[in-house]
Write an enzyme that holds these catalytic residues in place. Structure first.
Site, PDB file in Angstrom:
ATOM      1  N   SER A   1       0.797  -1.179   0.088  1.00  0.00           N
ATOM      2  CA  SER A   1       0.059  -0.090   0.038  1.00  0.00           C
ATOM      3  C   SER A   1       0.867   1.195  -0.060  1.00  0.00           C
ATOM      4  O   SER A   1       1.848   1.273   0.826  1.00  0.00           O
ATOM      5  CB  SER A   1      -0.815   0.072   1.196  1.00  0.00           C
ATOM      6  OG  SER A   1      -1.495   1.328   1.324  1.00  0.00           O
TER       7      SER A   1
ATOM      8  N   HIS B   1      -1.804  -1.220  -4.074  1.00  0.00           N
ATOM      9  CA  HIS B   1      -2.578  -0.899  -3.391  1.00  0.00           C
ATOM     10  C   HIS B   1      -2.684   0.573  -3.052  1.00  0.00           C
ATOM     11  O   HIS B   1      -1.798   1.173  -2.542  1.00  0.00           O
ATOM     12  CB  HIS B   1      -2.892  -1.777  -1.911  1.00  0.00           C
ATOM     13  CG  HIS B   1      -4.147  -1.649  -1.170  1.00  0.00           C
ATOM     14  ND1 HIS B   1      -5.134  -2.363  -1.415  1.00  0.00           N
ATOM     15  CD2 HIS B   1      -4.530  -0.800  -0.064  1.00  0.00           C
ATOM     16  CE1 HIS B   1      -6.130  -2.164  -0.500  1.00  0.00           C
ATOM     17  NE2 HIS B   1      -5.606  -1.175   0.236  1.00  0.00           N
TER      18      HIS B   1
ATOM     19  N   ASP C   1      -4.954   3.534  -1.218  1.00  0.00           N
ATOM     20  CA  ASP C   1      -6.117   3.791  -0.066  1.00  0.00           C
ATOM     21  C   ASP C   1      -6.473   5.158  -0.274  1.00  0.00           C
ATOM     22  O   ASP C   1      -5.736   6.105   0.124  1.00  0.00           O
ATOM     23  CB  ASP C   1      -5.330   3.477   1.273  1.00  0.00           C
ATOM     24  CG  ASP C   1      -5.046   2.098   1.333  1.00  0.00           C
ATOM     25  OD1 ASP C   1      -6.242   1.490   1.365  1.00  0.00           O
ATOM     26  OD2 ASP C   1      -4.109   1.636   1.858  1.00  0.00           O
TER      27      ASP C   1
ATOM     28  N   MET D   1      -8.853   7.912   0.935  1.00  0.00           N
ATOM     29  CA  MET D   1      -9.680   8.374   2.256  1.00  0.00           C
ATOM     30  C   MET D   1     -10.498   9.899   2.455  1.00  0.00           C
ATOM     31  O   MET D   1      -9.691  10.742   1.709  1.00  0.00           O
ATOM     32  CB  MET D   1      -8.983   8.242   3.564  1.00  0.00           C
ATOM     33  CG  MET D   1      -8.251   6.902   3.754  1.00  0.00           C
ATOM     34  SD  MET D   1      -6.941   6.958   5.171  1.00  0.00           S
ATOM     35  CE  MET D   1      -6.177   5.288   5.008  1.00  0.00           C
TER      36      MET D   1
ATOM     37  N   HIS E   1      -8.666   0.989  -3.497  1.00  0.00           N
ATOM     38  CA  HIS E   1      -9.657   0.859  -2.005  1.00  0.00           C
ATOM     39  C   HIS E   1     -10.126   2.174  -1.687  1.00  0.00           C
ATOM     40  O   HIS E   1      -9.453   3.062  -1.005  1.00  0.00           O
ATOM     41  CB  HIS E   1      -8.519   0.280  -0.985  1.00  0.00           C
ATOM     42  CG  HIS E   1      -9.407  -0.145   0.418  1.00  0.00           C
ATOM     43  ND1 HIS E   1      -8.736  -0.258   1.505  1.00  0.00           N
ATOM     44  CD2 HIS E   1     -10.672  -0.115   0.775  1.00  0.00           C
ATOM     45  CE1 HIS E   1      -9.503  -0.516   2.487  1.00  0.00           C
ATOM     46  NE2 HIS E   1     -10.756  -0.423   2.030  1.00  0.00           N
TER      47      HIS E   1
ATOM     48  N   MET F   1     -12.232   4.263   0.592  1.00  0.00           N
ATOM     49  CA  MET F   1     -12.817   4.391   1.983  1.00  0.00           C
ATOM     50  C   MET F   1     -13.524   5.932   1.830  1.00  0.00           C
ATOM     51  O   MET F   1     -13.066   6.669   2.689  1.00  0.00           O
ATOM     52  CB  MET F   1     -11.664   4.245   3.023  1.00  0.00           C
ATOM     53  CG  MET F   1     -11.279   2.939   3.268  1.00  0.00           C
ATOM     54  SD  MET F   1      -9.503   2.824   4.212  1.00  0.00           S
ATOM     55  CE  MET F   1      -8.812   3.045   2.808  1.00  0.00           C
TER      56      MET F   1
ATOM     57  N   MET G   1     -11.069  -5.989   6.201  1.00  0.00           N
ATOM     58  CA  MET G   1     -10.570  -5.150   6.872  1.00  0.00           C
ATOM     59  C   MET G   1     -10.017  -5.979   8.300  1.00  0.00           C
ATOM     60  O   MET G   1     -10.858  -6.275   8.935  1.00  0.00           O
ATOM     61  CB  MET G   1     -11.285  -3.947   7.313  1.00  0.00           C
ATOM     62  CG  MET G   1     -11.297  -3.027   6.040  1.00  0.00           C
ATOM     63  SD  MET G   1      -9.792  -2.437   5.167  1.00  0.00           S
ATOM     64  CE  MET G   1      -8.756  -1.813   6.606  1.00  0.00           C
TER      65      MET G   1
ATOM     66  N   ASP H   1      -6.456  -6.846   4.931  1.00  0.00           N
ATOM     67  CA  ASP H   1      -5.736  -5.172   4.624  1.00  0.00           C
ATOM     68  C   ASP H   1      -5.660  -4.859   6.446  1.00  0.00           C
ATOM     69  O   ASP H   1      -6.706  -4.594   6.918  1.00  0.00           O
ATOM     70  CB  ASP H   1      -6.650  -4.498   3.986  1.00  0.00           C
ATOM     71  CG  ASP H   1      -6.093  -2.996   3.671  1.00  0.00           C
ATOM     72  OD1 ASP H   1      -5.015  -2.936   4.021  1.00  0.00           O
ATOM     73  OD2 ASP H   1      -6.778  -2.369   3.203  1.00  0.00           O
TER      74      ASP H   1
HETATM   75  C1  DX5 Z   1      -6.159   1.070   6.242  1.00  0.00           C
HETATM   76  C2  DX5 Z   1      -5.746   0.881   4.703  1.00  0.00           C
HETATM   77  C3  DX5 Z   1      -4.728   0.017   4.678  1.00  0.00           C
HETATM   78  C4  DX5 Z   1      -3.049   0.343   5.170  1.00  0.00           C
HETATM   79  C5  DX5 Z   1      -2.529  -0.547   5.812  1.00  0.00           C
HETATM   80  O1  DX5 Z   1      -7.087   1.855   6.455  1.00  0.00           O
HETATM   81  O2  DX5 Z   1      -6.914   0.311   4.317  1.00  0.00           O
HETATM   82  O3  DX5 Z   1      -4.484  -0.423   3.233  1.00  0.00           O
HETATM   83  O4  DX5 Z   1      -2.691   0.989   4.202  1.00  0.00           O
HETATM   84  O5  DX5 Z   1      -1.496  -0.192   6.446  1.00  0.00           O
HETATM   85  P1  DX5 Z   1      -0.549  -1.241   7.482  1.00  0.00           P
HETATM   86  O6  DX5 Z   1      -0.241  -2.309   6.665  1.00  0.00           O
HETATM   87  O7  DX5 Z   1       0.599  -0.340   7.860  1.00  0.00           O
HETATM   88  O8  DX5 Z   1      -1.558  -1.837   8.660  1.00  0.00           O
HETATM   89 ZN    ZN Z   2      -6.579  -0.400   1.978  1.00  0.00          ZN
END
Ligand code: DX5
Ligand code: ZN
Length: 223
Positions: free
Chosen positions: A8, A33, A35, A37, A66, A68, A137, A175
């Site tokens: 990620s 990946h 992320d 947000m 992904h 969110m 998750m 994840d």
């Molecule tokens: C969390 C994200 C993950 C995050 C994982 O909300 O969806 O993809 O980057 O990070 P680590 O591997 O550091 O837990």
């Molecule tokens: Zn993620």
């Protein structure tokens, strides 16, 4: 099938994001990946489609995006046009999940649904056939570097069972909080894709860490 590794970029160095994506391109990573947000679905804001578009020319690996975010249906087309190969929406953010999944497919992207730690896998029962990926998750979404929630392994096992029962090839991703200490157990539970942020980018040698995550369990299989 051997498992996949999806680092990620949330944990990358944003001042040199291009270099970190190039590093992933030259590594054994299977997917990248991404992320996204929005500060509403999760209490943190990361980045959006402009970053997807900016890194797209730097890699031939699938971008596993992904989302969110609330109302993801408003942005699916834009992420697809920016270069997302996989689009993952949250079950908890989609009142019309079936429609949203079809929308992802109409764009030509692979469709995934993510579920938060409190959401049972059984709630996906009526859309499993339509999904390319279910992302479990293993932390509460919003931040990298959190502790793995072990209850997630039971969810992986249960989902695997349901997929086998129905002869479905849907991939199971996990994840959050994934590292060398738990990757073996996660794969044993039936997971296909390991997403890892801080484990990769906080490592002294991220490429070597990706290789280790990729080859985990192989010795046991060969023994
Ligand atoms: C969390 C994200 C993950 C995050 C994982 O909300 O969806 O993809 O980057 O990070 P680590 O591997 O550091 O837990
Ligand atoms: Zn993620």
């Amino acid at each position: 099938m051997t498992h996949l590794v999806a680092p990620s970029i949330l944990a990358a160095d944003f001042t040199r994001l291009g270099d970190d994506v190039t590093l992933l391109q030259d590594s054994e990573a299977d997917w990248i990946h991404v992320d996204v947000m929005d500060g509403r679905f999760v209490p943190n804001i990361s980045f959006g489609m402009m970053i997807v578009k900016a890194i797209r020319p730097l890699t031939t690996k699938p971008l596993d995006v992904h989302l969110m975010i609330v109302e993801p249906e408003k942005y699916i087309e834009a992420f697809s046009e920016a270069g997302a190969d996989h689009i993952i929406v949250h079950y908890e953010a989609c009142p019309h999940l079936h429609r949203t999944i079809q929308q992802i497919k109409e764009c030509g992207a692979l469709a995934g649904v993510a579920i938060n730690p409190h959401t049972p896998v059984g709630l996906l029962e009526n859309v499993l056939e339509d999904l390319d990926q279910v992302l479990i998750m293993s932390v509460n979404p919003g931040f990298g570097g959190q502790k793995f929630i072990y209850q997630s392994l039971k969810k992986v096992e249960e989902l695997k069972f349901r997929l086998i029962e129905r002869n479905l090839k849907t991939l199971i991703s996990i994840d959050g909080g994934v590292g060398l200490h738990n990757a073996g157990k996660i794969l044993e539970a039936g997971c296909n894709v390991l997403v890892a942020g801080s484990t990769v980018f906080r490592a002294e040698d991220p490429k070597e860490m990706i290789a280790q995550l990729k080859h985990i369990g192989r010795d046991a299989l060969l023994a």
